[in-house]
Write an enzyme that holds these catalytic residues in place. Structure first.
Site, PDB file in Angstrom:
ATOM      1  N   ASP A 117      22.147-106.711   5.927  1.00  0.00           N
ATOM      2  CA  ASP A 117      23.411-106.389   6.063  1.00  0.00           C
ATOM      3  C   ASP A 117      24.330-106.770   4.905  1.00  0.00           C
ATOM      4  O   ASP A 117      25.470-106.241   4.791  1.00  0.00           O
ATOM      5  CB  ASP A 117      23.785-106.827   7.285  1.00  0.00           C
ATOM      6  N   GLY A 139      37.397-105.413   5.454  1.00  0.00           N
ATOM      7  CA  GLY A 139      37.373-103.917   4.320  1.00  0.00           C
ATOM      8  C   GLY A 139      36.425-103.121   4.954  1.00  0.00           C
ATOM      9  O   GLY A 139      36.534-101.831   5.335  1.00  0.00           O
ATOM     10  N   LEU A 140      35.092-103.502   5.325  1.00  0.00           N
ATOM     11  CA  LEU A 140      34.005-102.890   5.952  1.00  0.00           C
ATOM     12  C   LEU A 140      34.373-102.046   7.172  1.00  0.00           C
ATOM     13  O   LEU A 140      34.182-101.063   7.270  1.00  0.00           O
ATOM     14  CB  LEU A 140      32.740-103.578   6.040  1.00  0.00           C
TER      15      LEU A 140
END
Ligand code: SF4
Ligand code: SF4
Lengths: 520, 431
Positions: A287, A422-423
């Site tokens: 991830d 941000g993701l």
């Protein structure tokens, strides 16, 4: 004369206060006007200390200048002694008192107090806070440990057999960035290695404890800003070697363990194999792929900036696009690390210059001080704080060192968080057509009431200024599909591309031409 | 000329603290210097820039007192004197000119530049008034350049604003001969408060009304013998003196803190402008009653509690008067950095007798007195608040009292809340 708006460092006497406040049984009598007492709030409000810093100010006024300010100094010092009964007193002048040349050191000696008086000469018009802290620590150590120095040329006696190797920890002060927790973490680490910690200074030490500094086998220098000069003197005077590695990050912590083991003459294998940080595995976990090559700008004091740049590149897989420091004394180290990562170095204490550089480099993450946090906020860039100057937020309630293995865990969480946000926004952007997700919806974790989805989407690019290129409706719609946190950049890039190529009307084609053009 | 026009009727016959003895102390002071006023002055005068000519300490003070850097480029900065400037004075002047050049070049929006003196600039005798006139000639008419002292050797905290406003007095146009009476409100107020007061004066038929400082450099009000001035802040000794020299007459009143203070303050103006009593009553009745009701809600929890003021802004006496008379609190000691007897007369008269007044400071001895008195609430600066809390005392930071709108009817309850909150918080906390 130099124009300053925001400053990274205070005057040198604030550095002296950081040392005095960190220690026990020491008092600082400062010849200074009343306004200089503002410095107390740094300790009581930022660090939330439950006591006043051990500092007495003379607070002379204009009307005293014609009379005897020296007498005022002596009276203040005598009163401070009577009231606080410290083991030792440091005396010095702030910038204004330096100009009236009363010589607090000389005056202090004439009082004949039954305790040691350590005079400080901190040139306010040349030097700054970190230098002041370093110089103060050095003067104190010389004053208290000096008398126990062996005759020059005497070689250090070998450690008694069966006795645990020992060290001092040098550098932590009041108002330091995470010094409180770093010390705990490093003490634990040293304990696991079987190294006894004799004196931690200045933080927590009394003047009497400073007299014992020469007894340890070696010194651990945690913050070269404050302790390097002192460590060099101890090395020369007592033959005590000192560590060079600052254990920030997994790699540096391992190197530190090896260095300590060598100085202590012990085997590091246990400590190296032992409890590791989670950082290496988290960084390898799939991830984390999205972190690859994230462009990061690093700024701080010399030690933290250098360490953060290394950790960012080697342990997070970021791309360091810029690294800098406000502390000129560390310019060489910072330049070296910048060169190592092919980034530009910035050596400046001009806040506007730092802001301009960040704006120009457009990093995706800023690792900086509280000053860069403000810059990053204005520019809409994620930021994690890695260095002093500190703010009340840099004294978290929970244990959060920067150093050692636990420190590396803390770095992981602190640096990845702004990017994760941000993701999340990116995912939000992918679903932006969905009725629940639209620009009018607030961040879900803020509990902000979501307004109804606008039925008539307001044109994002429709601010067609007279001279700039105009957008077709289709191109405008397409632009709105770009996740909103990069949409502004997409619009700017497309428009500048159009201008450069003489395109008056931006179509969907122009949009993708520009995207291809700017792809890196 | 310093005879004030005494119109407001004292609601009490007693002299209160009017003639009370004052404990004068000289030891360590724990107060900001006058530079700090820039933090609110630069927000008030929207096209002014404050250039401190000082040291790294001054720059660091501003940064620390401002707390957070809200603005990337605030309208204040410090020209930091360095070794080279200390070597020779001619040099320092050239350097200052160069800094100003660069600054005004970068900020074409600036219409008024204050050169603010600090301890170092004063000790080395850098003549900022000469520098100001030299630079004024150069930049006229685009930018006006004034100077004042905010140094810690000359000024304590709010006295910096006094010096700043005083530097503007000579710039104020003279009101034409035979001009009708006008009102001048002196002292920085939050814009929202200023607007409320302006409406109130309108309703009373009092006008024209000018405010010093103005929101924009070009809006300096006129002054002359027909000017009646009301001080909105208690720390304006020098400004008031200069305005009186230009003919203005000070209206004596308590400061507009709390319902009573606001009423008496407005009444002083109403009486000076011949506003009939029933009109005054009609205009003030609703806001007054509204404010009274709002303040009364705090009375239950605050009445009987004791309060101790460390010296800070010179607002201490009017604030203590408000706490005593409207919330029923018991002021034990009221410290002020400087006591201006005549400006403070109306407030002193309303302060309960028996209150200890202290002027100047010896912070260690004052702390001893404070600990001995064990007050229910201590009003003090940021350097002392947490240490006192750690010793078990409830504190209110005094600096909030100069950054928050607290004057006038609509803010009376907010003012009460500022003092009530630390106590309410303690009641809630179980840890
Ligand atoms: S007291 Fe003087 S030297 Fe200190 S910050 Fe104020 S003006 Fe500057
Ligand atoms: S809480 Fe949400 S909105 Fe606030 S800073 Fe974090 S991500 Fe941004």
């Amino acid at each position: 004369m130099k124009l300053a708006i925001w400053t990274y460092e205070g005057p040198p006497h604030v550095g002296a206060m950081r040392v005095a406040t960190a220690m026990q049984g020491l008092h600082y009598v400062l010849h200074a006007p009343q306004g200089d007492t503002y410095a107390d709030l740094l300790f009581t409000m930022i660090e939330r200390l439950p006591h006043r810093p051990p500092v007495t100010y003379t607070t002379f006024q204009a009307r005293d200048l014609g009379t005897d300010t020296g007498e005022l100094f002596k009276r203040t010092m005598r009163d401070a002694y009577e009231r606080y009964r410290p083991e030792a007193i440091m005396v010095g002048a702030s910038c204004t008192a330096e100009l009236i040349q009363d010589d607090p050191g000389g005056l202090g000696r004439t009082l004949g107090l039954p305790i040691p008086v350590v005079p400080l000469e901190l040139p306010s018009y040349q030097r700054k806070e970190n230098w002041g802290a370093s110089e103060t620590f050095y003067r104190l150590v010389r004053a208290f440990a000096g008398p126990n120095a062996p005759a020059p040329g005497t070689s250090r006696p070998a450690r008694e057999p069966g006795r645990r190797p020992s060290c001092n920890i040098l550098g932590p002060t009041a108002l330091g960035f995470r010094h409180r927790d770093d010390v705990i973490e490093i003490e634990r680490l040293l304990d696991r290695l079987g190294v006894e910690v004799r004196v931690v200074a200045p933080r927590g030490a009394t003047p009497t404890q400073l007299t014992l500094l020469g007894e340890a086998d070696f010194n651990v220098v945690l913050y070269p800003e404050t302790a390097e000069v002192t460590a060099r003197w101890l090395e020369k005077t007592f033959g005590q070697p000192s560590t060079r590695t600052v254990p920030i990050g997994v790699g540096a912590t391992r190197a530190f363990i090896r260095e300590v083991a060598e100085l202590a003459g012990i085997d590091p294998a246990g400590a190296l194999a032992d409890a590791e940080s989670r950082l290496p595995w988290y960084s390898r976990s799939v991830d984390s792929t999205y972190l690859t090559g994230k462009r990061v700008f690093v700024f701080g004091d010399g030690t933290h900036a250098v360490a953060a740049a290394r950790v960012a590149a080697r342990e997070f897989g970021f791309e360091v696009v810029g690294v800098g420091t406000y502390d000129r004394t560390f310019a060489r180290d910072v330049r070296a690390v910048a060169e190592e990562f092919g980034a530009e170095a910035l050596i400046s204490d001009d806040y506007l210059e730092v802001e301009a550089r960040i704006a120009e480099l457009r990093p995706e993450l800023v690792l900086g001080t509280q000053m860069e946090r403000h810059i990053a906020k204005r520019l809409g860039i994620g930021c994690a704080v890695i260095s002093a100057p500190v703010h009340v937020q840099d004294f978290p309630a929970r244990y959060s060192p920067q150093m050692g293995y636990e420190g590396a865990n803390v770095l992981w969480d602190a640096w990845v968080h702004p990017l994760m946000m941000g993701l999340e926004e990116h995912l939000l952007g992918m679903f932006r057509g969905d009725f629940e997700f639209h620009d009018g919806a607030g961040a879900s974790h803020h509990g902000a009431p979501a307004t109804a989805a606008p039925t008539e989407p307001e044109p994002v690019a429709a601010a067609n200024d007279a001279d700039g290129p105009s957008w077709t409706t289709d191109a405008d719609k397409e632009l709105r599909k770009v996740p909103f946190f990069v949409r502004g950049k997409a619009r700017r890039n497309t428009e500048s591309y159009a201008r450069e190529h003489g395109v008056a009307t931006i179509t969907i084609e122009t949009l993708y031409d520009a995207k291809a053009h700017f792809a890196r | 000329m310093s005879t004030a026009i005494r119109t407001a009727q004292n609601p009490l016959d007693a002299t209160g603290c009017g003639d009370a003895p004052v404990l004068r102390e000289r030891g360590q002071r724990e107060v900001f210097c006058g530079l700090t006023g820039i933090i609110w002055l630069h927000r008030k005068i929207q096209d002014a820039f404050f250039l401190i000519v000082g040291s790294r300490t001054c720059a660091h003070l501003m940064q620390s007192a401002a707390g957070v850097m809200i603005f990337a480029e605030p309208r204040f900065a410090t020209a930091i004197i360095d070794d080279r400037d200390l070597a020779g004075l001619a040099d320092a002047n050239d350097e200052l000119d160069a800094v100003v050049d660069k600054l005004l070049d970068r900020r074409p929006d600036i219409k008024l530049l204050f050169l603010v003196g600090s301890c170092p600039s004063e000790v080395i005798k850098l003549d900022l008034s000469r520098a100001a006139s030299r630079l004024s000639r150069r930049f006229a008419p685009r930018v006006r350049i004034l100077n004042y002292s905010g140094s810690g050797i000359e000024t304590t905290f709010t006295q910096g604003e006094d010096n700043c406003l005083a530097s503007m007095v000579p710039e104020m146009p003279a009101s034409p001969a035979g001009a009708p009476a006008s009102l001048l409100v002196v002292g920085t107020l939050a814009d929202v408060v200023e607007d409320q007061l302006r409406r109130r004066f309108d309703e009373l038929g009092i006008g024209p009304v000018g405010f010093l400082p103005p929101r924009r450099a070009g809006e300096l009000p006129a002054v002359g013998p027909a000017t009646r001035m009301l001080l909105a802040q208690p720390y304006l000794a020098e400004t008031a003196r200069l305005l009186e020299e230009r003919g203005a007459q000070r209206l004596e009143a308590p400061f507009p803190l709390g319902v009573e203070g606001t009423t008496l303050w407005l009444k002083a103006a109403a009486d000076a402008f011949g506003v009939p009593a029933e009109r005054f009553e009609r205009v003030t009745e609703r806001p007054r009653q509204r404010a009274e009701a709002a303040v009364a809600r705090y009375r239950d929890t605050m009445a009987g509690l004791s309060v101790f003021f460390f010296p800070d802004s010179q607002l201490e006496i009017p604030l203590a008067r408000f706490l005593a008379r409207e919330l029923g609190m018991r002021p034990i000691e009221v410290g002020t950095p400087y006591l201006h007897r005549s400006h403070m007369a109306a407030d002193l008269a309303l302060l309960p007798s028996g209150t200890t007044l202290s002027e100047g400071q010896d912070v260690d001895r004052q702390l001893d007195r404070c600990h001995a008195a064990a007050p229910d609430l201590v009003v003090c600066g940021l350097g002392l608040a947490n240490p006192l809390e750690a010793a078990g005392l409830a504190t209110k930071w005094s600096i909030e009292l100069v950054f928050t709108p607290i004057q006038g009817y609509e803010q009376a309850a907010d003012l009460a809340e500022l003092f009530a909150r630390p106590l309410a918080r303690r009641r809630r906390l179980e840890v």
